[in-house]
Design an enzyme around this catalytic site. Structure first.
Site, PDB file in Angstrom:
ATOM      1  N   TYR A  22      41.869  34.987  55.756  1.00 55.89           N
ATOM      2  CA  TYR A  22      42.541  33.840  55.739  1.00 55.89           C
ATOM      3  C   TYR A  22      43.043  33.213  56.775  1.00 55.89           C
ATOM      4  CZ  TYR A  22      41.952  35.020  50.742  1.00 55.89           C
ATOM      5  OH  TYR A  22      41.429  35.329  49.470  1.00 55.89           O
ATOM      6  N   ASN A  73      43.764  23.312  47.187  1.00 47.84           N
ATOM      7  CA  ASN A  73      43.310  24.760  47.065  1.00 47.84           C
ATOM      8  C   ASN A  73      43.930  25.646  45.896  1.00 47.84           C
ATOM      9  OD1 ASN A  73      42.535  27.580  47.496  1.00 47.84           O
ATOM     10  ND2 ASN A  73      43.223  27.401  49.704  1.00 47.84           N
ATOM     11  N   HIS A  79      38.632  30.115  39.852  1.00 50.52           N
ATOM     12  CA  HIS A  79      37.333  30.961  39.233  1.00 50.52           C
ATOM     13  C   HIS A  79      37.880  30.756  37.938  1.00 50.52           C
ATOM     14  CE1 HIS A  79      36.695  31.317  43.390  1.00 50.52           C
ATOM     15  NE2 HIS A  79      37.845  32.125  43.451  1.00 50.52           N
ATOM     16  N   ASP A  86      40.797  20.277  33.536  1.00 55.27           N
ATOM     17  CA  ASP A  86      41.349  19.228  32.441  1.00 55.27           C
ATOM     18  C   ASP A  86      42.159  18.353  33.253  1.00 55.27           C
ATOM     19  OD1 ASP A  86      39.416  20.415  30.978  1.00 55.27           O
ATOM     20  OD2 ASP A  86      40.962  21.177  29.518  1.00 55.27           O
ATOM     21  N   HIS A  99      38.882  25.465  50.299  1.00 57.44           N
ATOM     22  CA  HIS A  99      39.219  27.060  50.403  1.00 57.44           C
ATOM     23  C   HIS A  99      39.175  27.351  51.918  1.00 57.44           C
ATOM     24  CE1 HIS A  99      38.763  27.453  46.292  1.00 57.44           C
ATOM     25  NE2 HIS A  99      37.501  26.732  46.302  1.00 57.44           N
ATOM     26  N   SER A 101      38.560  30.568  52.826  1.00 54.32           N
ATOM     27  CA  SER A 101      37.434  31.503  53.515  1.00 54.32           C
ATOM     28  C   SER A 101      36.190  30.941  52.768  1.00 54.32           C
ATOM     29  CB  SER A 101      37.834  32.729  52.450  1.00 54.32           C
ATOM     30  OG  SER A 101      37.883  32.582  51.164  1.00 54.32           O
ATOM     31  N   ARG A 110      33.827  34.752  43.069  1.00 52.51           N
ATOM     32  CA  ARG A 110      34.393  33.618  43.670  1.00 52.51           C
ATOM     33  C   ARG A 110      33.356  32.591  43.656  1.00 52.51           C
ATOM     34  NH1 ARG A 110      39.341  35.809  45.649  1.00 52.51           N
ATOM     35  NH2 ARG A 110      39.078  38.079  46.065  1.00 52.51           N
TER      36      ARG A 110
END
Ligand code: DQA
Length: 141
Positions: A22, A73, A79, A86, A99, A101, A110
């Site tokens: 990260y 993010n 996931h 919603d 993201h 990564s 992922r």
């Protein structure tokens, strides 16, 4: 132009959390860079992080009243969370999924995102610049 930058769970630990995945910037470092970029682009940037799904949903609902776009993010909730998906559908303002990564180069779980289909776009794998590019896209319209 007002842009909301929303960070999900565990992103408060950036800088110390798996820096090889990260990066070494802290969440404050990233937020400050985005606020600075927003100034250059003529966009006011407001940032928030929460580890709680419900708080992220409340923040998205609230953004409906004041934000022109959201850089989001959702961390691990990406996931799993039908409820976040919603919320994004409900607010009818553009949301870009980001993201740090490259989620496609990582574990298979992922690779799936609950939210991509209801987002305006998605940027992954470029570290803090994933956020910067999303901010630029929203600010430039
Ligand atoms: C992440 C990727 C997710 O899979 C993970 O759960 C995170 C961070 C990223 O920014 O690369 O918490 O969203």
């Amino acid at each position: 132009m007002k842009i909301f930058v929303l960070h999900g769970p565990n992103l408060n630990l950036l800088g110390t959390r798996e820096p090889e995945v990260y990066g070494s910037l802290s969440l404050d470092d990233i937020n400050n860079k985005l606020i600075e970029l927003g100034d250059e682009l003529g966009a006011e940037v407001k940032c928030l992080q929460s580890n709680h799904e419900g708080a992220l949903i409340d923040a998205l609902h609230d953004a409906r009243k004041w934000a022109d776009g959201v850089v989001f993010n959702p961390g691990g909730y990406t996931h799993t969370s039908v409820a976040l998906r919603d919320a994004i559908s409900a607010i009818q303002i553009p949301v870009i999924e980001v993201h740090l990564s490259n989620v496609y180069a990582r574990e298979e779980f992922r690779h799936a995102s609950m939210i991509s289909a209801v987002c305006k776009g998605k940027i992954a794998g470029l570290g803090w610049k994933s956020y910067a590019l999303a901010l630029r896209a929203l600010a430039e319209g």
